[in-house]
Design a protein around this motif. Structure first.
Motif, PDB file in Angstrom:
ATOM      1  N   GLY A   8      37.822  41.728  38.275  1.00 11.05           N
ATOM      2  CA  GLY A   8      38.724  42.179  37.231  1.00 11.05           C
ATOM      3  C   GLY A   8      39.900  41.237  37.054  1.00 11.05           C
ATOM      4  O   GLY A   8      40.283  40.915  35.925  1.00 11.05           O
ATOM      5  N   VAL A   9      40.455  40.769  38.178  1.00  2.65           N
ATOM      6  CA  VAL A   9      41.584  39.842  38.100  1.00  2.65           C
ATOM      7  C   VAL A   9      41.157  38.546  37.426  1.00  2.65           C
ATOM      8  O   VAL A   9      41.851  38.006  36.552  1.00  2.65           O
ATOM      9  CB  VAL A   9      42.148  39.561  39.505  1.00  2.65           C
ATOM     10  N   ARG A  10      39.977  38.021  37.820  1.00  2.00           N
ATOM     11  CA  ARG A  10      39.492  36.784  37.228  1.00  2.00           C
ATOM     12  C   ARG A  10      39.245  36.935  35.733  1.00  2.00           C
ATOM     13  O   ARG A  10      39.548  36.047  34.941  1.00  2.00           O
ATOM     14  CB  ARG A  10      38.205  36.339  37.927  1.00  2.00           C
ATOM     15  N   LEU A  11      38.680  38.076  35.347  1.00  2.00           N
ATOM     16  CA  LEU A  11      38.404  38.293  33.930  1.00  2.00           C
ATOM     17  C   LEU A  11      39.687  38.396  33.121  1.00  2.00           C
ATOM     18  O   LEU A  11      39.772  37.866  32.002  1.00  2.00           O
ATOM     19  CB  LEU A  11      37.562  39.567  33.755  1.00  2.00           C
ATOM     20  N   VAL A  12      40.681  39.075  33.681  1.00  2.00           N
ATOM     21  CA  VAL A  12      41.951  39.215  32.964  1.00  2.00           C
ATOM     22  C   VAL A  12      42.647  37.865  32.844  1.00  2.00           C
ATOM     23  O   VAL A  12      43.193  37.522  31.786  1.00  2.00           O
ATOM     24  CB  VAL A  12      42.860  40.242  33.676  1.00  2.00           C
ATOM     25  N   VAL A  13      42.620  37.076  33.927  1.00  2.00           N
ATOM     26  CA  VAL A  13      43.228  35.739  33.867  1.00  2.00           C
ATOM     27  C   VAL A  13      42.508  34.888  32.825  1.00  2.00           C
ATOM     28  O   VAL A  13      43.144  34.185  32.019  1.00  2.00           O
ATOM     29  CB  VAL A  13      43.170  35.062  35.246  1.00  2.00           C
ATOM     30  N   ARG A  14      41.178  34.952  32.818  1.00  2.00           N
ATOM     31  CA  ARG A  14      40.412  34.186  31.828  1.00  2.00           C
ATOM     32  C   ARG A  14      40.736  34.641  30.414  1.00  2.00           C
ATOM     33  O   ARG A  14      40.834  33.832  29.492  1.00  2.00           O
ATOM     34  CB  ARG A  14      38.918  34.344  32.111  1.00  2.00           C
ATOM     35  N   PHE A  15      40.915  35.955  30.252  1.00  2.00           N
ATOM     36  CA  PHE A  15      41.277  36.498  28.941  1.00  2.00           C
ATOM     37  C   PHE A  15      42.627  35.967  28.488  1.00  2.00           C
ATOM     38  O   PHE A  15      42.798  35.555  27.333  1.00  2.00           O
ATOM     39  CB  PHE A  15      41.297  38.027  29.014  1.00  2.00           C
TER      40      PHE A  15
END
Length: 314
Positions: free
Chosen positions: A6-13
């Motif tokens: 989730g953290v990686r996806l939010v950072v990528r977003f």
């Protein structure tokens, strides 16, 4: 692992959103010549052009313009229209619900029709049975997917609005005006999801738990609906989420054909009228919607399929 994902996806977003903001900012600076002069026309007085440039902040240094633009966008200020002086945010808020409604209805229709259709085709053609059904299904869905959405729009208008007079040809004035645009948008995605649903269902029908259930003489309807269907929905819902973004961004020509008062029609109008701040704002909103939907799909899949979440988080 899911938390890390989730953290990686939010950072990528957030990174993607920042890139999108820079690209949308650069749009108005990549126009050859003076975009304000282009929009106002060659006969516009110099004083008016300079005043409009100053009002838009285009006379300031580029880094300052980018910082001001990013700050304004994050606060909901997308600038003002070159032509009308209306806030771009108001234009977007007035038209965005119409675009979203059309895309959501088309996505829902596609899923409701395609999933049962794909399952039916898989059950009918399991183990190489009913070759005629398999060939007909593949040929029909392949043809439907290949036809652009705007051609469906034109054909539907010609057949059901002009020819038969069953539905209004354009505009938004009641439930009947939704029918043809939704059908035009949903046709291709329905065929695509049906093909994916068939492949996923065939894969599940070959699993050991299906053979065991059949050996125990579990009723076919219960086996297919309670056991096979849930296991096929991960890939189907993934594609459905991605198709939602494509329908939002790809429905521009459909909205234009039906004179639908959404963002698609507005972006066509703003480009042809050289109203660059409006086009800039709409493109930014389109891109942000795509990023948000993709993030939501990834997070949902991570919750539904922990195995894929662990792989992604590594």
């Amino acid at each position: 692992m899911i938390g890390r994902l989730g953290v990686r996806l939010v950072v990528r977003f957030l990174v993607s959103l920042a890139v999108l903001m820079v690209v949308s900012f650069a749009m108005i600076h990549l126009i050859p010549g003076d975009p304000v002069r282009t929009a106002l026309g060659p006969a516009a007085p110099v004083e008016l052009v300079e005043a409009r440039r100053a009002a838009l902040g285009l006379d300031r240094p580029l880094p300052e313009q980018l910082f001001t633009y990013a700050t304004n966008v994050l606060s909901g200020n997308f600038g003002t229209s070159f032509l009308t002086g209306e806030p771009v945010g108001d234009v977007i808020l007035a038209r965005l619900p119409n675009t979203l409604t059309l895309a959501l209805l088309a996505t829902a229709l596609a899923l409701l029709v395609a999933v049962p259709l794909g399952m039916w085709a898989a059950i009918r053609t399991e183990n190489g049975r009913n070759r005629g059904t398999e060939i007909g299904f593949g040929a029909t869905t392949g043809t439907v997917v290949a036809v652009p959405e705007f051609l469906y729009a034109i054909a539907l208008v010609a057949a059901f609005a002009i020819g038969l007079g069953w539905f209004p040809p354009a505009g938004k004035a009641g439930a009947a005006t939704y029918v043809l645009p939704v059908l035009a948008l949903a046709a291709g995605p329905t065929a695509m999801i049906a093909r994916i649903s068939r492949v996923e269902t065939l894969r599940e029908l070959g699993q050991d738990y299906v053979r065991l259930a059949r050996a125990k003489r579990l009723p076919a309807a219960r086996l297919h609906l309670r056991h096979v269907l849930p296991n096929t929905l991960t890939a189907t819902l993934t594609v459905g989420g991605l198709l939602l973004t494509s329908l939002i961004a790809g429905g521009v020509l459909v909205e234009y054909v039906f004179a639908w008062p959404g963002l698609g029609l507005k972006i066509v109008e703003s480009i042809t009228q050289k109203d660059y701040p409006v086009a800039q704002g709409v493109i930014l909103v389109y891109g942000a919607i795509v990023l948000v939907v993709n993030l939501a799909v990834d997070l949902v899949l991570g919750a539904l399929d922990p195995t894929s979440a662990i792989k992604e988080a590594r």
